[in-house]
Design a protein around this motif. Sequence first.
Motif, PDB file in Angstrom:
ATOM      1  N   VAL A  58       0.869  -1.171   0.000  1.00  0.00           N
ATOM      2  CA  VAL A  58       0.000   0.000   0.000  1.00  0.00           C
ATOM      3  C   VAL A  58       0.907   1.222   0.000  1.00  0.00           C
ATOM      4  O   VAL A  58       1.596   1.493   0.988  1.00  0.00           O
ATOM      5  N   ARG A  59       0.934   1.932  -1.126  1.00  0.00           N
ATOM      6  CA  ARG A  59       1.839   3.072  -1.263  1.00  0.00           C
ATOM      7  C   ARG A  59       1.611   4.086  -0.140  1.00  0.00           C
ATOM      8  O   ARG A  59       0.502   4.514   0.126  1.00  0.00           O
ATOM      9  N   GLY A  60       2.690   4.414   0.563  1.00  0.00           N
ATOM     10  CA  GLY A  60       2.620   5.364   1.668  1.00  0.00           C
ATOM     11  C   GLY A  60       2.316   4.737   3.021  1.00  0.00           C
ATOM     12  O   GLY A  60       2.359   5.411   4.044  1.00  0.00           O
ATOM     13  N   HIS A  61       2.020   3.427   3.032  1.00  0.00           N
ATOM     14  CA  HIS A  61       1.663   2.755   4.283  1.00  0.00           C
ATOM     15  C   HIS A  61       2.485   1.511   4.562  1.00  0.00           C
ATOM     16  O   HIS A  61       2.461   1.001   5.670  1.00  0.00           O
ATOM     17  N   GLY A  62       3.155   0.975   3.563  1.00  0.00           N
ATOM     18  CA  GLY A  62       4.010  -0.173   3.804  1.00  0.00           C
ATOM     19  C   GLY A  62       3.666  -1.394   2.977  1.00  0.00           C
ATOM     20  O   GLY A  62       2.782  -1.386   2.128  1.00  0.00           O
ATOM     21  N   LYS A  63       4.405  -2.447   3.284  1.00  0.00           N
ATOM     22  CA  LYS A  63       4.279  -3.719   2.575  1.00  0.00           C
ATOM     23  C   LYS A  63       3.995  -4.798   3.611  1.00  0.00           C
ATOM     24  O   LYS A  63       4.632  -4.830   4.663  1.00  0.00           O
ATOM     25  N   PHE A  64       3.051  -5.679   3.302  1.00  0.00           N
ATOM     26  CA  PHE A  64       2.599  -6.665   4.265  1.00  0.00           C
ATOM     27  C   PHE A  64       2.518  -8.046   3.621  1.00  0.00           C
ATOM     28  O   PHE A  64       2.174  -8.168   2.459  1.00  0.00           O
ATOM     29  N   VAL A  65       2.819  -9.080   4.411  1.00  0.00           N
ATOM     30  CA  VAL A  65       2.715 -10.458   3.953  1.00  0.00           C
ATOM     31  C   VAL A  65       1.495 -11.078   4.616  1.00  0.00           C
ATOM     32  O   VAL A  65       1.361 -11.075   5.838  1.00  0.00           O
ATOM     33  N   ILE A  66       0.598 -11.619   3.793  1.00  0.00           N
ATOM     34  CA  ILE A  66      -0.616 -12.241   4.293  1.00  0.00           C
ATOM     35  C   ILE A  66      -0.266 -13.638   4.779  1.00  0.00           C
ATOM     36  O   ILE A  66       0.301 -14.438   4.053  1.00  0.00           O
ATOM     37  N   GLY A  67      -0.626 -13.924   6.025  1.00  0.00           N
ATOM     38  CA  GLY A  67      -0.292 -15.205   6.633  1.00  0.00           C
ATOM     39  C   GLY A  67      -1.479 -16.131   6.737  1.00  0.00           C
ATOM     40  O   GLY A  67      -2.395 -16.103   5.912  1.00  0.00           O
ATOM     41  N   GLU A  68      -1.467 -16.902   7.784  1.00  0.00           N
ATOM     42  CA  GLU A  68      -2.468 -17.943   8.006  1.00  0.00           C
ATOM     43  C   GLU A  68      -3.857 -17.365   8.259  1.00  0.00           C
ATOM     44  O   GLU A  68      -4.011 -16.324   8.885  1.00  0.00           O
ATOM     45  N   ARG A  69      -4.851 -18.083   7.789  1.00  0.00           N
ATOM     46  CA  ARG A  69      -6.244 -17.672   7.953  1.00  0.00           C
ATOM     47  C   ARG A  69      -6.958 -18.662   8.859  1.00  0.00           C
ATOM     48  O   ARG A  69      -6.715 -19.863   8.808  1.00  0.00           O
ATOM     49  N   GLY A  70      -7.821 -18.144   9.711  1.00  0.00           N
ATOM     50  CA  GLY A  70      -8.581 -18.999  10.614  1.00  0.00           C
ATOM     51  C   GLY A  70      -9.876 -18.322  11.009  1.00  0.00           C
ATOM     52  O   GLY A  70     -10.287 -17.348  10.395  1.00  0.00           O
ATOM     53  N   THR A  71     -10.513 -18.829  12.047  1.00  0.00           N
ATOM     54  CA  THR A  71     -11.747 -18.220  12.538  1.00  0.00           C
ATOM     55  C   THR A  71     -11.646 -18.041  14.045  1.00  0.00           C
ATOM     56  O   THR A  71     -10.943 -18.787  14.724  1.00  0.00           O
ATOM     57  N   THR A  72     -12.360 -17.048  14.534  1.00  0.00           N
ATOM     58  CA  THR A  72     -12.403 -16.807  15.972  1.00  0.00           C
ATOM     59  C   THR A  72     -13.494 -17.678  16.581  1.00  0.00           C
ATOM     60  O   THR A  72     -14.257 -18.338  15.870  1.00  0.00           O
ATOM     61  N   SER A  73     -13.596 -17.648  17.888  1.00  0.00           N
ATOM     62  CA  SER A  73     -14.624 -18.443  18.573  1.00  0.00           C
ATOM     63  C   SER A  73     -16.031 -17.951  18.231  1.00  0.00           C
ATOM     64  O   SER A  73     -16.993 -18.704  18.353  1.00  0.00           O
ATOM     65  N   ARG A  74     -16.152 -16.728  17.778  1.00  0.00           N
ATOM     66  CA  ARG A  74     -17.459 -16.180  17.400  1.00  0.00           C
ATOM     67  C   ARG A  74     -17.756 -16.347  15.905  1.00  0.00           C
ATOM     68  O   ARG A  74     -18.739 -15.819  15.404  1.00  0.00           O
ATOM     69  N   GLY A  75     -16.858 -17.037  15.200  1.00  0.00           N
ATOM     70  CA  GLY A  75     -17.097 -17.309  13.790  1.00  0.00           C
ATOM     71  C   GLY A  75     -16.617 -16.239  12.838  1.00  0.00           C
ATOM     72  O   GLY A  75     -16.939 -16.266  11.660  1.00  0.00           O
ATOM     73  N   ARG A  76     -15.853 -15.289  13.318  1.00  0.00           N
ATOM     74  CA  ARG A  76     -15.309 -14.246  12.455  1.00  0.00           C
ATOM     75  C   ARG A  76     -14.024 -14.739  11.802  1.00  0.00           C
ATOM     76  O   ARG A  76     -13.309 -15.561  12.359  1.00  0.00           O
ATOM     77  N   VAL A  77     -13.747 -14.187  10.641  1.00  0.00           N
ATOM     78  CA  VAL A  77     -12.526 -14.559   9.930  1.00  0.00           C
ATOM     79  C   VAL A  77     -11.343 -13.876  10.593  1.00  0.00           C
ATOM     80  O   VAL A  77     -11.382 -12.684  10.908  1.00  0.00           O
ATOM     81  N   ARG A  78     -10.280 -14.628  10.797  1.00  0.00           N
ATOM     82  CA  ARG A  78      -9.071 -14.098  11.414  1.00  0.00           C
ATOM     83  C   ARG A  78      -7.924 -14.323  10.436  1.00  0.00           C
ATOM     84  O   ARG A  78      -7.748 -15.411   9.897  1.00  0.00           O
ATOM     85  N   LEU A  79      -7.141 -13.284  10.209  1.00  0.00           N
ATOM     86  CA  LEU A  79      -6.072 -13.327   9.223  1.00  0.00           C
ATOM     87  C   LEU A  79      -4.795 -12.792   9.855  1.00  0.00           C
ATOM     88  O   LEU A  79      -4.766 -11.673  10.344  1.00  0.00           O
ATOM     89  N   ALA A  80      -3.741 -13.601   9.850  1.00  0.00           N
ATOM     90  CA  ALA A  80      -2.454 -13.169  10.390  1.00  0.00           C
ATOM     91  C   ALA A  80      -1.705 -12.421   9.295  1.00  0.00           C
ATOM     92  O   ALA A  80      -1.615 -12.882   8.163  1.00  0.00           O
ATOM     93  N   VAL A  81      -1.196 -11.239   9.631  1.00  0.00           N
ATOM     94  CA  VAL A  81      -0.483 -10.396   8.663  1.00  0.00           C
ATOM     95  C   VAL A  81       0.807  -9.919   9.312  1.00  0.00           C
ATOM     96  O   VAL A  81       0.805  -9.501  10.470  1.00  0.00           O
ATOM     97  N   LYS A  82       1.916  -9.990   8.568  1.00  0.00           N
ATOM     98  CA  LYS A  82       3.187  -9.499   9.063  1.00  0.00           C
ATOM     99  C   LYS A  82       3.645  -8.323   8.209  1.00  0.00           C
ATOM    100  O   LYS A  82       3.461  -8.326   7.011  1.00  0.00           O
ATOM    101  N   LYS A  83       4.256  -7.359   8.869  1.00  0.00           N
ATOM    102  CA  LYS A  83       4.823  -6.213   8.142  1.00  0.00           C
ATOM    103  C   LYS A  83       6.109  -6.684   7.465  1.00  0.00           C
ATOM    104  O   LYS A  83       6.948  -7.316   8.063  1.00  0.00           O
TER     105      LYS A  83
END
Length: 85
Positions: A58-83
């Motif tokens: 994202v120009r002006g905000h940085g570069k990120f690597v999309i990691g593992e995807r999972g779900t929370t206990s409430r059923g929401r999508v959870r996505l691990a992201v590293k700078k």
Amino acid sequence: LVRSRGLGDVYKRQVVSELARLSRDKAKAAVIGGVVAISGRVEQRPDREVVQGDVLSVRGHGKFVIGERGTTSRGRVRLAVKKYN
């Protein structure tokens, strides 16, 4: 860590909104305006699904690597992201 309310796919506009701390409308405009690239390619579709291993820049905000995807206990999508360093 990015969380989405729905059970469906995690779209680029949602991830950009969380990582760049922009509203979803501004994130969508940034994607359409060509400010966001995935794995080195500018793609102007805000509804593109983000998958594990994508490098989101994202120009002006940085570069990120999309990691593992999972779900929370409430059923929401959870996505691990590293700078990217």
